[in-house]
Design an enzyme around this catalytic site. Structure first.
Site, mmCIF file in Angstrom:
data_model
loop_
_atom_site.group_PDB
_atom_site.id
_atom_site.type_symbol
_atom_site.label_atom_id
_atom_site.label_comp_id
_atom_site.label_asym_id
_atom_site.label_seq_id
_atom_site.Cartn_x
_atom_site.Cartn_y
_atom_site.Cartn_z
ATOM 1 N N LEU A 38 50.337 49.120 17.973
ATOM 2 C CA LEU A 38 51.546 48.299 18.115
ATOM 3 C C LEU A 38 52.233 48.622 19.445
ATOM 4 N N GLU A 52 53.264 49.619 23.187
ATOM 5 C CA GLU A 52 52.691 49.376 24.523
ATOM 6 C C GLU A 52 53.404 50.267 25.534
ATOM 7 N N TRP A 102 49.818 55.419 23.253
ATOM 8 C CA TRP A 102 50.196 56.437 22.264
ATOM 9 C C TRP A 102 49.611 56.142 20.897
ATOM 10 N N ILE A 103 48.340 55.775 20.860
ATOM 11 C CA ILE A 103 47.764 55.335 19.585
ATOM 12 C C ILE A 103 46.985 56.475 18.931
ATOM 13 N N LEU A 145 54.992 49.771 8.881
ATOM 14 C CA LEU A 145 55.756 50.956 9.283
ATOM 15 C C LEU A 145 56.553 51.524 8.113
ATOM 16 N N ASN A 146 57.057 50.653 7.228
ATOM 17 C CA ASN A 146 57.800 51.166 6.066
ATOM 18 C C ASN A 146 56.955 52.166 5.285
ATOM 19 N N ARG A 176 56.529 55.440 7.376
ATOM 20 C CA ARG A 176 57.824 56.144 7.472
ATOM 21 C C ARG A 176 58.134 56.839 6.149
ATOM 22 N N GLN A 189 73.437 89.992 7.022
ATOM 23 C CA GLN A 189 74.157 88.809 6.533
ATOM 24 C C GLN A 189 73.887 87.575 7.389
ATOM 25 N N GLU A 240 57.157 56.289 14.723
ATOM 26 C CA GLU A 240 57.598 55.589 13.504
ATOM 27 C C GLU A 240 59.096 55.276 13.546
HETATM 28 P P1 TGC Z 1 64.163 42.084 13.770
HETATM 29 O O1 TGC Z 1 64.760 40.773 14.200
HETATM 30 O O2 TGC Z 1 65.022 43.118 13.164
HETATM 31 O O3 TGC Z 1 62.962 41.819 12.761
HETATM 32 C C1 TGC Z 1 61.893 40.929 13.059
HETATM 33 C C2 TGC Z 1 61.291 40.533 11.725
HETATM 34 O O4 TGC Z 1 60.802 41.698 11.041
HETATM 35 C C3 TGC Z 1 61.526 41.876 9.790
HETATM 36 N N1 TGC Z 1 61.759 43.320 9.642
HETATM 37 C C4 TGC Z 1 61.095 44.069 8.751
HETATM 38 N N2 TGC Z 1 60.176 43.755 7.845
HETATM 39 C C5 TGC Z 1 59.678 44.743 7.085
HETATM 40 N N3 TGC Z 1 60.070 46.029 7.228
HETATM 41 C C6 TGC Z 1 60.988 46.394 8.149
HETATM 42 N N4 TGC Z 1 61.337 47.674 8.279
HETATM 43 C C7 TGC Z 1 61.550 45.397 8.967
HETATM 44 N N5 TGC Z 1 62.463 45.388 9.975
HETATM 45 C C8 TGC Z 1 62.588 44.123 10.372
HETATM 46 C C9 TGC Z 1 62.795 41.086 9.945
HETATM 47 O O5 TGC Z 1 63.301 40.693 8.702
HETATM 48 C C10 TGC Z 1 62.312 39.896 10.765
HETATM 49 O O6 TGC Z 1 61.579 39.040 9.894
HETATM 50 P P2 TGC Z 1 61.562 37.454 10.136
HETATM 51 O O7 TGC Z 1 60.719 36.929 9.018
HETATM 52 O O8 TGC Z 1 63.004 37.030 10.084
HETATM 53 O O9 TGC Z 1 60.964 37.222 11.490
HETATM 54 O O10 TGC Z 1 63.360 42.682 15.021
HETATM 55 P P3 TGC Z 1 63.872 43.331 16.357
HETATM 56 O O11 TGC Z 1 62.991 42.789 17.457
HETATM 57 O O12 TGC Z 1 65.365 43.173 16.506
HETATM 58 O O13 TGC Z 1 63.494 44.882 16.159
HETATM 59 C C11 TGC Z 1 64.104 45.659 15.193
HETATM 60 C C12 TGC Z 1 63.653 47.127 15.315
HETATM 61 C C13 TGC Z 1 64.142 47.735 16.614
HETATM 62 C C14 TGC Z 1 64.282 47.869 14.146
HETATM 63 C C15 TGC Z 1 62.130 47.240 15.214
HETATM 64 O O14 TGC Z 1 61.516 46.607 16.249
HETATM 65 C C16 TGC Z 1 61.623 48.660 15.106
HETATM 66 O O15 TGC Z 1 61.481 49.178 14.007
HETATM 67 N N6 TGC Z 1 61.294 49.370 16.248
HETATM 68 C C17 TGC Z 1 60.635 50.684 16.215
HETATM 69 C C18 TGC Z 1 59.175 50.525 16.472
HETATM 70 C C19 TGC Z 1 58.346 51.571 15.763
HETATM 71 O O16 TGC Z 1 58.756 52.232 14.837
HETATM 72 N N7 TGC Z 1 57.092 51.702 16.163
HETATM 73 C C20 TGC Z 1 56.175 52.581 15.505
HETATM 74 C C21 TGC Z 1 54.757 52.331 15.984
HETATM 75 S S1 TGC Z 1 53.496 53.001 14.916
HETATM 76 C C22 TGC Z 1 53.661 54.660 15.072
HETATM 77 O O17 TGC Z 1 54.537 55.174 15.670
HETATM 78 C C23 TGC Z 1 52.631 55.487 14.380
HETATM 79 S S2 TGC Z 1 52.878 57.175 14.618
HETATM 80 C C24 TGC Z 1 51.616 57.942 13.820
HETATM 81 C C25 TGC Z 1 51.982 58.422 12.442
HETATM 82 O O18 TGC Z 1 52.587 57.707 11.651
HETATM 83 O O19 TGC Z 1 51.665 59.560 12.116
HETATM 84 P P1 FAD Z 2 61.407 54.109 24.149
HETATM 85 O O1 FAD Z 2 61.410 52.921 23.259
HETATM 86 O O2 FAD Z 2 61.219 53.900 25.614
HETATM 87 O O3 FAD Z 2 62.741 54.939 23.887
HETATM 88 C C1 FAD Z 2 63.234 55.927 24.802
HETATM 89 C C2 FAD Z 2 64.592 56.400 24.306
HETATM 90 O O4 FAD Z 2 65.480 55.276 24.257
HETATM 91 C C3 FAD Z 2 64.546 56.960 22.873
HETATM 92 O O5 FAD Z 2 65.446 58.022 22.738
HETATM 93 C C4 FAD Z 2 65.035 55.785 22.052
HETATM 94 O O6 FAD Z 2 65.608 56.145 20.808
HETATM 95 C C5 FAD Z 2 66.075 55.199 22.977
HETATM 96 N N1 FAD Z 2 66.362 53.812 22.628
HETATM 97 C C6 FAD Z 2 65.482 52.807 22.414
HETATM 98 N N2 FAD Z 2 66.126 51.679 22.085
HETATM 99 C C7 FAD Z 2 67.437 51.984 22.072
HETATM 100 C C8 FAD Z 2 68.621 51.242 21.800
HETATM 101 N N3 FAD Z 2 68.563 49.955 21.449
HETATM 102 N N4 FAD Z 2 69.816 51.877 21.910
HETATM 103 C C9 FAD Z 2 69.887 53.197 22.254
HETATM 104 N N5 FAD Z 2 68.811 53.951 22.527
HETATM 105 C C10 FAD Z 2 67.592 53.354 22.430
HETATM 106 N N6 FAD Z 2 52.483 53.841 18.244
HETATM 107 C C11 FAD Z 2 51.593 53.024 17.625
HETATM 108 O O7 FAD Z 2 51.711 51.804 17.689
HETATM 109 N N7 FAD Z 2 50.548 53.538 16.928
HETATM 110 C C12 FAD Z 2 50.324 54.876 16.822
HETATM 111 O O8 FAD Z 2 49.369 55.307 16.174
HETATM 112 C C13 FAD Z 2 51.242 55.769 17.482
HETATM 113 N N8 FAD Z 2 51.029 57.120 17.458
HETATM 114 C C14 FAD Z 2 51.850 57.948 18.201
HETATM 115 C C15 FAD Z 2 51.545 59.312 18.296
HETATM 116 C C16 FAD Z 2 52.343 60.149 19.069
HETATM 117 C C17 FAD Z 2 51.983 61.597 19.220
HETATM 118 C C18 FAD Z 2 53.499 59.639 19.719
HETATM 119 C C19 FAD Z 2 54.391 60.539 20.508
HETATM 120 C C20 FAD Z 2 53.791 58.292 19.633
HETATM 121 C C21 FAD Z 2 52.965 57.428 18.890
HETATM 122 N N9 FAD Z 2 53.211 56.043 18.838
HETATM 123 C C22 FAD Z 2 52.325 55.198 18.202
HETATM 124 C C23 FAD Z 2 54.264 55.463 19.655
HETATM 125 C C24 FAD Z 2 55.671 55.587 19.044
HETATM 126 O O9 FAD Z 2 55.827 54.719 17.977
HETATM 127 C C25 FAD Z 2 56.665 55.291 20.168
HETATM 128 O O10 FAD Z 2 56.624 56.393 21.045
HETATM 129 C C26 FAD Z 2 58.083 55.076 19.637
HETATM 130 O O11 FAD Z 2 58.167 53.869 18.915
HETATM 131 C C27 FAD Z 2 59.139 55.077 20.770
HETATM 132 O O12 FAD Z 2 58.751 54.280 21.832
HETATM 133 P P2 FAD Z 2 58.791 54.854 23.346
HETATM 134 O O13 FAD Z 2 58.073 56.162 23.341
HETATM 135 O O14 FAD Z 2 58.265 53.777 24.216
HETATM 136 O O15 FAD Z 2 60.295 55.155 23.629
#
Ligand code: TGC
Ligand code: FAD
Length: 374
Positions: free
Chosen positions: A121, A123, A152-153, A229-230, A233, A269, A353
């Protein structure tokens, strides 16, 4: 907690004790982890996609899955990541949004650990704001052509299949991409100081041609990837506590044996105040995790409640790991003890996440009705 949940918790706890603890420090130090071997072993104890039903998945409760994540992360966050990405991201995406053919082709092999999945997801320029993604899928006859970069995948370079999210004329869609497809490559990211016992990669999609059947039919728009993601998380809500618990166990043990000023460190303590406060936060985090587990098992958990759990439990886990490090003094900075390894890992867990700030804003939006992301 029911007997089944406790039984799986015990199985995972034993696996971590026998297989992971003896080796994890050297995997961490070398930055190398035998993902393929471990995936098969994790498959054999039934934890890959364990909360999914059918397709040779174990069909266990959300709470059981959470407890398994807690035991895995007591070993290392990298191990829990492997399981989260496999079960809650890659398998869940196919299970929830995939076609019957996609499910039959991938889920049984992924549950057994014979096939490894990753989830693309994020980029380079779009992490917290995945809606801005540049990866593009365009049609060419019945086929799809994917171009773009993911960053970061987890498991990218070792995966057999990548679930890739891309922009199309119809909004964001998901694709099931076998990683031997021409044009797909996944260079590993090195020089990490956190999650060293985990493979992290870039995904490069250079005109990757896929058949029509590669599209996940059930996901349209950003809600597709966000629904996955839910799941992951939720696992982290429990997992982070496992890392914190392991830090606290190691610290209690160390403080009981270390003599300073003629008595055990644990008899002071100030040390006891630290241990008591950390135990309190661990217990509060556990109650929160179990409560969310119950809500998830009842089918009534809201995404912002999962945000609350992830925000609190990772924030407290990292605070506990850092406090434990102070109790260990200089010994705390080595890999002889698990504490700084966990603390460093939790830096990634705090960011991936959804960062803490993203979860604060998600809770803020639920409380006020105002989205303050942009
Ligand atoms: P927004 O307008 O809020 O939402 C767009 C559409 O998505 C729906 N939605 C959700 N649906 C299910 N679960 C959720 N938690 C949802 N949050 C929002 C929403 O209802 C809407 O649906 P529709 O049908 O109306 O289109 O979107 P936004 O562009 O304003 O973004 C909101 C935000 C910032 C919260 C979201 O983009 C976000 O969560 N950003 C963080 C990205 C993130 O967590 N990336 C993780 C990548 S994967 C990873 O890190 C794996 S790590 C490895 C490991 O797990 O060990
Ligand atoms: P940025 O989005 O650039 O954020 C930088 C800073 O800005 C952060 O402190 C953030 O909280 C802050 N910020 C962002 N938006 C706001 C706002 N609106 N207001 C105030 N502050 C804000 N992704 C995948 O898709 N798949 C994976 O398998 C995966 N695995 C990962 C494994 C590791 C070890 C790591 C480190 C990351 C992984 N990720 C993966 C990516 C991860 O989900 C992202 O790093 C994360 O979502 C944050 O994005 P970013 O690093 O680009 O930070």
């Amino acid at each position: 907690m029911d007997d089944e949940s406790l039984a799986i918790r015990d199985v995972v706890c034993r696996f971590v004790g026998d297989r992971i603890r003896p080796e994890v420090a050297s995997w961490y130090e070398s930055g190398r982890i035998p993902v393929r071997e471990l995936a098969k072993e994790l498959g054999s104890i039934g934890v890959l996609g364990m909360h999914l039903t059918g397709y040779e998945c174990a069909g266990m409760s959300a709470t059981a899955y959470g407890l398994a994540c807690m035991e895995l992360e007591a070993g290392d966050s990298g191990l829990r990541s492997l399981v989260s990405v496999q079960g809650s991201l890659a398998m869940y995406a196919i299970w929830k949004h995939g076609s019957e053919e996609q499910k039959q082709e991938w889920l049984p092999r992924m549950a057994a650990g014979d096939a490894i999945g990753c989830f693309g997801l994020t980029e380079p320029d779009y992490g917290s704001d995945p809606g801005g993604m540049r990866t593009r899928a365009r049609r060419d006859g019945d086929d799809w052509i994917l171009t773009g970069n993911k960053m970061w995948i987890t498991n990218g370079s070792v995966a057999d299949v990548a679930v890739v999210w891309a922009r199309t004329d119809d909004g964001v869609r998901g694709f099931v991409v076998p990683t031997d497809t021409p044009g797909f490559s996944a260079p590993e990211i090195t020089k990490k100081l956190s999650l060293r016992a985990s493979v992290t990669s870039e995904l490069v999609l250079d005109e990757v041609r896929l058949p029509a059947g590669a599209l996940l039919p059930g996901a349209q728009g950003l809600s597709g990837p966000l629904s996955c993601l839910n799941e992951a998380r939720f696992g982290i809500v429990f997992g982070a506590l496992g890392a914190a618990r392991d830090c606290l166990d190691a610290t209690l043990n160390y403080a009981g044996q270390r003599e300073i000023f003629d008595k055990p460190l644990s008899a002071f303590q100030l040390t006891q105040a630290k241990l008591a406060d950390m135990t309190l936060e661990l217990g509060k985090g556990m109650l929160l995790a179990l409560h969310l587990g119950k809500l998830k098992d009842d089918g009534s958990v809201a995404p912002e409640q999962i945000s609350l759990g992830k925000l609190n439990n990772v924030r407290e886990a990292i605070a506990i790991a850092r406090e434990c490090r102070t109790v260990l003094g200089a010994a705390g900075i080595t890999l002889e003890h698990p504490v700084m390894r966990h603390a460093n890992n939790l830096e990634s867990v705090l960011t991936y996440e959804g960062t803490s700030e993203v979860h604060q804003l998600t809770i803020g939006r639920a409380l006020t009705g105002h989205a303050a992301f942009r």
